[in-house]
Design a protein around this motif. Structure first.
Motif, mmCIF file in Angstrom:
data_model
loop_
_atom_site.group_PDB
_atom_site.id
_atom_site.type_symbol
_atom_site.label_atom_id
_atom_site.label_comp_id
_atom_site.label_asym_id
_atom_site.label_seq_id
_atom_site.Cartn_x
_atom_site.Cartn_y
_atom_site.Cartn_z
ATOM 1 N N ASP A 65 -4.170 9.308 -12.406
ATOM 2 C CA ASP A 65 -5.618 9.539 -12.482
ATOM 3 C C ASP A 65 -6.342 9.103 -11.215
ATOM 4 N N GLY A 66 -5.598 8.602 -10.223
ATOM 5 C CA GLY A 66 -6.211 8.257 -8.945
ATOM 6 C C GLY A 66 -6.405 6.789 -8.683
ATOM 7 N N ARG A 67 -5.960 5.923 -9.598
ATOM 8 C CA ARG A 67 -6.088 4.486 -9.343
ATOM 9 C C ARG A 67 -5.108 4.068 -8.253
ATOM 10 N N PRO B 90 -2.645 2.830 -0.204
ATOM 11 C CA PRO B 90 -3.750 2.991 -1.133
ATOM 12 C C PRO B 90 -5.100 2.876 -0.441
ATOM 13 N N GLN B 91 -6.103 3.418 -1.088
ATOM 14 C CA GLN B 91 -7.482 3.206 -0.675
ATOM 15 C C GLN B 91 -8.001 1.947 -1.334
ATOM 16 N N ASP B 92 -9.007 1.339 -0.766
ATOM 17 C CA ASP B 92 -9.564 0.125 -1.342
ATOM 18 C C ASP B 92 -10.242 0.457 -2.665
ATOM 19 N N ALA C 76 -7.615 -5.675 -4.358
ATOM 20 C CA ALA C 76 -7.336 -4.509 -5.195
ATOM 21 C C ALA C 76 -6.933 -3.331 -4.315
ATOM 22 N N GLY C 77 -5.839 -2.670 -4.671
ATOM 23 C CA GLY C 77 -5.373 -1.521 -3.916
ATOM 24 C C GLY C 77 -4.660 -1.860 -2.634
ATOM 25 N N LYS C 78 -4.546 -3.149 -2.310
ATOM 26 C CA LYS C 78 -3.986 -3.532 -1.016
ATOM 27 C C LYS C 78 -2.699 -4.341 -1.120
ATOM 28 N N ALA C 79 -2.644 -5.340 -2.011
ATOM 29 C CA ALA C 79 -1.506 -6.252 -2.044
ATOM 30 C C ALA C 79 -0.654 -6.043 -3.291
ATOM 31 N N ASP C 80 0.644 -6.263 -3.124
ATOM 32 C CA ASP C 80 1.628 -6.159 -4.199
ATOM 33 C C ASP C 80 2.399 -7.473 -4.231
#
Length: 297
Positions: A116-118, A28-30, A140-144
């Motif tokens: 939608d790009g999130r 993902p992007q940040d 956000a966008g980095k960790a799961d």
């Protein structure tokens, strides 16, 4: 991350495999960390999809309400029925109750939001209104985070993408040790002590997650919680409850769940919640000696 372990360890990891939703997303992007999480309406669906896989359980101490976090959002248990909280259907892979009306979660946005790009990873999010709305905390966008645990003002999370434990204070999260694990346990009495259930057995860290070592004499457990300064309680891969009152030096066996647990939490030493593969939610009020069904799909 899954290796060739023994039969018991393989059973331990079965729940991890079952809960590994969305593990193949691209990098993902940040995303802005101050962004409020989407509250997309689910009206585009012909019908509410329900909870899906159960990933987390908890009780709001302000109301005593039981919460079930799953593949399609957050729900309460009311009279044996699951009722959706808010209008979000995000995949809450990690979920924990931090205090009255205060929850932490992680996982993935809804399929529509990803389309939608999130970014496909929520990082760490927080709710201060019992799950009605969520705000971004970090990564956000980095960790799961597939495992989350609160110890006082400290938050511990396990990023399933990297196998890394993170330690958080406020909006600052620090990467610590890397290891294979399914669940984290920590408590307010000793916030620097963290337990992890792993294919090798229960491991303990006494330096806030920087290093871990095997907890000698501990049984193989799928899930583990800290109930007080020296109290530990968890569930084995075969569904048996195991507990310790001396920090893990000795253990005793309790009752047994009718099925393998895919989610488990100790609200207290007496009140336990567990969920099985088919979505049934169980509750014990006697420390795991017996369980009753509080929701069955």
């Amino acid at each position: 991350m899954i290796k060739k372990f023994g039969l018991a360890a393989g059973a331990l990891l079965l729940a991890a495999v079952l809960t590994a939703c969305g593990a193949d997303e691209s990098s993902p992007q940040d995303a802005p960390q101050s962004t409020r999480q989407s509250t997309r309406q689910s009206t585009s669906r012909a019908a509410d999809p329900g909870v899906g896989h159960v990933h987390g359980l908890g009780v709001d101490p302000a109301t005593g309400t039981v919460y079930v976090a799953g593949h399609y959002g957050l729900f309460t248990v009311e009279g044996g029925t699951l009722r959706r909280v808010g209008d979000r259907d995000a995949d809450h892979m990690g979920f924990t109750v931090a205090g009255p009306g205060t929850f932490y979660a992680s996982g993935h946005p809804s399929a529509e939001d990803i389309a939608d790009g999130r970014p496909p990873h929520l990082g760490l999010i927080r709710s201060s209104d019992a799950g009605a709305t969520w705000q971004q905390v970090a990564l956000a966008g980095k960790a799961d985070f597939h495992a989350l645990q609160v110890a006082g003002t400290r938050v511990y999370g396990y990023d399933a993408q990297t196998g890394q434990v993170w330690r958080g204070e406020g909006a600052t999260l620090t990467p610590e040790a890397r290891l294979d694990l399914l669940d984290l346990g920590a408590g307010t009495g000793r916030p620097g002590t963290v337990y992890a259930t792993t294919p090798d057995g229960v491991k303990i860290s006494t330096d806030s997650g920087r290093t871990f070592r095997l907890l000698k004499g501990a049984p193989l457990l799928s899930f583990l919680d800290v109930t007080d300064k020296d109290g530990l309680i968890g569930v084995a891969p075969d569904g048996q409850v195991r507990s310790s009152t001396d920090g893990g030096a000795t253990w005793k066996a309790g009752g047994r769940l009718p099925m393998q647990a895919v989610a488990f939490t100790a609200v207290s030493a007496e009140r336990l919640l567990a969920a099985s593969m088919d979505g049934t939610v169980y509750e014990s009020t006697d420390g795991g000696t017996s369980f009753t069904t509080i929701h069955q799909p």
